[in-house]
Design a protein around this motif. Structure first.
Motif, PDB file in Angstrom:
ATOM      1  N   MET A  40       0.816  -1.203   0.000  1.00  0.00           N
ATOM      2  CA  MET A  40       0.000   0.000   0.000  1.00  0.00           C
ATOM      3  C   MET A  40       0.854   1.260   0.000  1.00  0.00           C
ATOM      4  O   MET A  40       0.474   2.285  -0.592  1.00  0.00           O
ATOM      5  CB  MET A  40      -0.921  -0.011   1.221  1.00  0.00           C
ATOM      6  N   SER A  41       2.013   1.215   0.635  1.00  0.00           N
ATOM      7  CA  SER A  41       2.878   2.399   0.656  1.00  0.00           C
ATOM      8  C   SER A  41       3.380   2.725  -0.739  1.00  0.00           C
ATOM      9  O   SER A  41       3.493   3.899  -1.111  1.00  0.00           O
ATOM     10  CB  SER A  41       4.058   2.187   1.610  1.00  0.00           C
ATOM     11  N   VAL A  42       3.671   1.689  -1.534  1.00  0.00           N
ATOM     12  CA  VAL A  42       4.083   1.916  -2.927  1.00  0.00           C
ATOM     13  C   VAL A  42       2.939   2.541  -3.710  1.00  0.00           C
ATOM     14  O   VAL A  42       3.136   3.469  -4.499  1.00  0.00           O
ATOM     15  CB  VAL A  42       4.531   0.589  -3.581  1.00  0.00           C
ATOM     16  N   ALA A  43       1.707   2.029  -3.494  1.00  0.00           N
ATOM     17  CA  ALA A  43       0.541   2.597  -4.176  1.00  0.00           C
ATOM     18  C   ALA A  43       0.329   4.051  -3.780  1.00  0.00           C
ATOM     19  O   ALA A  43       0.051   4.916  -4.631  1.00  0.00           O
ATOM     20  CB  ALA A  43      -0.700   1.771  -3.850  1.00  0.00           C
ATOM     21  N   THR A  44       0.445   4.346  -2.495  1.00  0.00           N
ATOM     22  CA  THR A  44       0.266   5.724  -2.022  1.00  0.00           C
ATOM     23  C   THR A  44       1.288   6.654  -2.650  1.00  0.00           C
ATOM     24  O   THR A  44       0.952   7.741  -3.135  1.00  0.00           O
ATOM     25  CB  THR A  44       0.387   5.771  -0.489  1.00  0.00           C
ATOM     26  N   GLN A  45       2.549   6.221  -2.653  1.00  0.00           N
ATOM     27  CA  GLN A  45       3.610   7.035  -3.244  1.00  0.00           C
ATOM     28  C   GLN A  45       3.355   7.287  -4.719  1.00  0.00           C
ATOM     29  O   GLN A  45       3.484   8.406  -5.222  1.00  0.00           O
ATOM     30  CB  GLN A  45       4.954   6.323  -3.068  1.00  0.00           C
ATOM     31  N   ARG A  46       2.944   6.255  -5.424  1.00  0.00           N
ATOM     32  CA  ARG A  46       2.710   6.380  -6.862  1.00  0.00           C
ATOM     33  C   ARG A  46       1.563   7.327  -7.149  1.00  0.00           C
ATOM     34  O   ARG A  46       1.658   8.230  -7.999  1.00  0.00           O
ATOM     35  CB  ARG A  46       2.443   4.999  -7.447  1.00  0.00           C
ATOM     36  N   TYR A  47       0.418   7.155  -6.468  1.00  0.00           N
ATOM     37  CA  TYR A  47      -0.758   7.960  -6.758  1.00  0.00           C
ATOM     38  C   TYR A  47      -0.554   9.421  -6.360  1.00  0.00           C
ATOM     39  O   TYR A  47      -0.976  10.332  -7.083  1.00  0.00           O
ATOM     40  CB  TYR A  47      -1.985   7.378  -6.051  1.00  0.00           C
ATOM     41  N   LEU A  48       0.078   9.667  -5.217  1.00  0.00           N
ATOM     42  CA  LEU A  48       0.316  11.046  -4.800  1.00  0.00           C
ATOM     43  C   LEU A  48       1.236  11.770  -5.778  1.00  0.00           C
ATOM     44  O   LEU A  48       0.969  12.906  -6.197  1.00  0.00           O
ATOM     45  CB  LEU A  48       0.924  11.071  -3.395  1.00  0.00           C
ATOM     46  N   GLN A 121       2.117   6.170   9.643  1.00  0.00           N
ATOM     47  CA  GLN A 121       2.887   7.325   9.191  1.00  0.00           C
ATOM     48  C   GLN A 121       3.106   7.321   7.678  1.00  0.00           C
ATOM     49  O   GLN A 121       3.481   8.342   7.097  1.00  0.00           O
ATOM     50  CB  GLN A 121       4.240   7.338   9.919  1.00  0.00           C
ATOM     51  N   THR A 122       2.866   6.198   7.013  1.00  0.00           N
ATOM     52  CA  THR A 122       3.210   6.048   5.600  1.00  0.00           C
ATOM     53  C   THR A 122       2.642   7.143   4.703  1.00  0.00           C
ATOM     54  O   THR A 122       3.372   7.682   3.858  1.00  0.00           O
ATOM     55  CB  THR A 122       2.766   4.662   5.099  1.00  0.00           C
ATOM     56  N   PRO A 123       1.358   7.509   4.796  1.00  0.00           N
ATOM     57  CA  PRO A 123       0.855   8.568   3.896  1.00  0.00           C
ATOM     58  C   PRO A 123       1.581   9.898   4.054  1.00  0.00           C
ATOM     59  O   PRO A 123       1.785  10.617   3.063  1.00  0.00           O
ATOM     60  CB  PRO A 123      -0.622   8.691   4.300  1.00  0.00           C
ATOM     61  N   TYR A 124       1.993  10.229   5.260  1.00  0.00           N
ATOM     62  CA  TYR A 124       2.698  11.491   5.488  1.00  0.00           C
ATOM     63  C   TYR A 124       4.104  11.446   4.894  1.00  0.00           C
ATOM     64  O   TYR A 124       4.556  12.427   4.286  1.00  0.00           O
ATOM     65  CB  TYR A 124       2.747  11.786   6.987  1.00  0.00           C
ATOM     66  N   ASN A 125       4.790  10.323   5.061  1.00  0.00           N
ATOM     67  CA  ASN A 125       6.113  10.185   4.445  1.00  0.00           C
ATOM     68  C   ASN A 125       6.015  10.264   2.922  1.00  0.00           C
ATOM     69  O   ASN A 125       6.850  10.880   2.258  1.00  0.00           O
ATOM     70  CB  ASN A 125       6.746   8.860   4.852  1.00  0.00           C
ATOM     71  N   ALA A 126       4.988   9.607   2.365  1.00  0.00           N
ATOM     72  CA  ALA A 126       4.799   9.633   0.915  1.00  0.00           C
ATOM     73  C   ALA A 126       4.537  11.048   0.418  1.00  0.00           C
ATOM     74  O   ALA A 126       4.991  11.438  -0.667  1.00  0.00           O
ATOM     75  CB  ALA A 126       3.647   8.701   0.530  1.00  0.00           C
ATOM     76  N   ALA A 127       3.805  11.835   1.204  1.00  0.00           N
ATOM     77  CA  ALA A 127       3.522  13.213   0.813  1.00  0.00           C
ATOM     78  C   ALA A 127       4.805  14.046   0.772  1.00  0.00           C
ATOM     79  O   ALA A 127       5.006  14.857  -0.142  1.00  0.00           O
ATOM     80  CB  ALA A 127       2.527  13.839   1.783  1.00  0.00           C
ATOM     81  N   ILE A 128       5.684  13.841   1.733  1.00  0.00           N
ATOM     82  CA  ILE A 128       6.952  14.590   1.757  1.00  0.00           C
ATOM     83  C   ILE A 128       7.797  14.237   0.543  1.00  0.00           C
ATOM     84  O   ILE A 128       8.370  15.105  -0.120  1.00  0.00           O
ATOM     85  CB  ILE A 128       7.706  14.298   3.060  1.00  0.00           C
ATOM     86  N   ILE A 129       7.879  12.942   0.226  1.00  0.00           N
ATOM     87  CA  ILE A 129       8.687  12.515  -0.915  1.00  0.00           C
ATOM     88  C   ILE A 129       8.091  13.018  -2.222  1.00  0.00           C
ATOM     89  O   ILE A 129       8.813  13.492  -3.109  1.00  0.00           O
ATOM     90  CB  ILE A 129       8.798  10.977  -0.931  1.00  0.00           C
ATOM     91  N   SER A 130       6.773  12.937  -2.365  1.00  0.00           N
ATOM     92  CA  SER A 130       6.149  13.373  -3.614  1.00  0.00           C
ATOM     93  C   SER A 130       6.327  14.870  -3.839  1.00  0.00           C
ATOM     94  O   SER A 130       6.425  15.323  -4.976  1.00  0.00           O
ATOM     95  CB  SER A 130       4.662  13.008  -3.609  1.00  0.00           C
ATOM     96  N   HIS A 131       6.386  15.657  -2.765  1.00  0.00           N
ATOM     97  CA  HIS A 131       6.657  17.095  -2.883  1.00  0.00           C
ATOM     98  C   HIS A 131       8.155  17.387  -3.017  1.00  0.00           C
ATOM     99  O   HIS A 131       8.540  18.558  -3.173  1.00  0.00           O
ATOM    100  CB  HIS A 131       6.108  17.848  -1.666  1.00  0.00           C
ATOM    101  N   GLU A 132       8.976  16.345  -2.898  1.00  0.00           N
ATOM    102  CA  GLU A 132      10.436  16.441  -3.050  1.00  0.00           C
ATOM    103  C   GLU A 132      11.075  17.361  -2.005  1.00  0.00           C
ATOM    104  O   GLU A 132      12.044  18.062  -2.282  1.00  0.00           O
ATOM    105  CB  GLU A 132      10.806  16.901  -4.463  1.00  0.00           C
ATOM    106  N   HIS A 133      10.558  17.322  -0.778  1.00  0.00           N
ATOM    107  CA  HIS A 133      11.160  18.064   0.334  1.00  0.00           C
ATOM    108  C   HIS A 133      12.160  17.137   1.049  1.00  0.00           C
ATOM    109  O   HIS A 133      11.963  16.750   2.199  1.00  0.00           O
ATOM    110  CB  HIS A 133      10.076  18.542   1.300  1.00  0.00           C
TER     111      HIS A 133
END
Length: 490
Positions: A40-48, A121-133
């Motif tokens: 699911m973390s991979v899916a979250t990262q991809r979709y975000l 915590q996974t969705p929050y980590n994915a959000a940071i990575i997708s925003h490239e912070h």
């Protein structure tokens, strides 16, 4: 990396070889159970990241909210499974001395809490990575590293069971990091706010469908990695798990630089594909694969040559097989760096059904093959060697899927990635090996070996690993930096 290695040395000294092995194998059990979150973390990262690439901020918030709901459900599932099947497996199936079973159970409970926290915590980590912070990870990562060091040094003064307290301090560090990441997302990103009217059944089905197919590959990968630790425990006990833990610590430290590079480039791969630029995606895939390998190679060569000396200096008590395991796992990591950009690019397409079936099936063969070979009397390092072979086979399969799904030319990949890394690997190894063979073991040989690896590796990369355009870019970059600093120097 240096602080992490020193911390690993001190925790092995504080716990002892047997308890260190118990800590690693018990943690592996939880990893086996949390495969749903990995998918699911991979899916979250991809979709975000995909929604950011399309510029759809409102859709990003919907994906984020759905991801939070689903990860909460996953946390509940993992908690129930761990407290039932997991507790049974630890107490009845693992090869743990009876006198340490109580401490093993305490560590298991602490690991459950840490895992649940990571899932939430996974969705929050994915959000940071997708925003490239990425700077946030640098700061928090440094904080985690030094916090572990200070806690390890304090454990030496702890008069009771050190294994149990170490497990719960890891949970405490994870809790602090999670709070920092979550507060950062809430403050910096308006699209990371939880809202009650964002549920979208069609989007949830799409994400769960993606997760379902990705789960097959995640299970295969988890079994390949953590299943090997369980096999080592079943056939040779916790001391061999300590050697496996040491090899994992060394390889994890070496891979840290490459992991940071790929974490930074992965969102760009997904966003490039989302912008409907397949040719640019393929070019970026090849470049990131090649540069990831070069980064890993420069660090790996002196470690591969000097691992016996490094382990004797680093550890108070070196577990048996630690040097052999480390060499095998680092070699596997070198090949594995090539797979990361291919995986991210294939995930960006969203069409992963047959990719996961084929590659996941290949990786699933790792454990039964290793088990049979161990039963037939092959050496205890067999699971790691088999894992290395299947990593190579998995990369070949991924390359074929990149050709069919992304339009990547295999001939181009061989010309721009395989041939350069092969030439650079051969040329970079020559001088460090001559130094290693000519000098006596010690700090001077380690220093000269490391310097020769970086120097001759950099020369080989510049002349044999880079294209003419890439060389001109680096030369111009260095020239501009030097010219910019001349006034301040004068």
């Amino acid at each position: 990396m240096l602080v992490s290695l020193y911390t690993s040395r001190k925790i092995l000294e504080a716990l002892g070889v047997e308890d260190f092995g118990i800590f690693n194998v018990v943690g592996g059990i939880i990893s086996l159970m949390s495969f749903i979150n990995g998918s699911m973390s991979v899916a979250t990262q991809r979709y975000l990241t995909y929604e950011l690439g399309k510029g759809a901020e409102s859709q990003f918030n919907k994906v984020f909210n759905i991801a939070v709901y689903i990860h909460t459900l996953i946390a509940v599932i993992v908690l129930v499974t761990a407290e039932t099947a997991g507790v049974w497996f630890v107490n009845t199936q693992l090869n743990i001395p009876e006198v340490r079973m109580g401490a093993a159970n305490w560590v298991f409970q602490a690991t459950i809490l840490t895992t649940i926290l990571g899932i939430l915590q996974t969705p929050y980590n994915a959000a940071i990575i997708s925003h490239e912070h990425m700077h946030v990870y640098a700061y928090v990562g440094l904080g985690e590293t030094f916090a572990k060091l200070f806690i390890v040094l304090g454990i030496f003064y702890y008069p009771y069971d050190r294994l149990a307290i170490w497990g719960f301090t890891i949970f405490a560090i994870q809790l602090c990091s999670s709070l920092i990441y979550r507060l950062y997302c809430i403050k910096k990103f308006d699209n990371c706010v939880l809202r009650s009217n964002t549920w979208n059944l069609q989007l949830a089905k799409s994400m769960l469908g993606f997760t379902g197919w990705n789960m097959f590959g995640t299970v295969a990968w988890t079994l390949k990695d953590q299943g090997a630790s369980v096999l080592l425990n079943l056939f040779d006990g916790p001391v061999v798990n300590a050697a496996r833990g040491v090899s994992g610590q060394v390889t994890g430290a070496v891979r840290g630089l490459v992991g940071g590079f790929q974490t930074a480039v992965n969102p760009l791969l997904t966003k490039t594909y989302a912008a409907n630029a397949p040719e640019a995606t393929c070019r970026l895939l090849c470049k990131s694969s090649k540069f990831s390998y070069f980064l890993m190679l420069l660090i790996s060569i002196p470690v591969l040559l000097e691992i016996n000396f490094l382990l004797n200096v680093w550890l108070i008590e070196v577990p048996p097989y630690a040097a052999l395991f480390t060499r095998i796992v680092i070699t596997e990591a070198l090949f594995d760096t090539l797979g990361g950009p291919m995986i991210t690019s294939l995930m960006a397409t969203g069409r992963i059904k047959w990719y996961q079936i084929v590659v996941g099936s290949i990786l699933l063969l790792n454990i039964p093959v290793a088990y049979l070979l161990l039963k037939w009397g092959y050496p205890i390092a067999t699971p790691l060697i088999v894992s290395l072979i299947f990593i190579i086979l998995g990369n070949i399969s991924r390359l074929l899927f990149c050709r069919s799904m992304l339009g990547l030319s295999i001939r181009t990949y061989i010309r721009t990635v395989i041939i350069p890394i092969t030439m650079v690997s051969a040329l970079s190894f020559i001088m460090p090996y001559i130094v290693f063979s000519a000098m006596a073991e010690g700090w001077w040989r380690l220093l000269v070996c490391s310097l020769s690896s970086v120097l001759f590796g950099a020369i080989a990369i510049f002349y044999c690993g880079l294209t003419v355009t890439e060389r001109l870019f680096i030369v111009n970059l260095l020239r501009n930096r030097i010219l910019r600093n001349i006034p301040s120097m004068s």
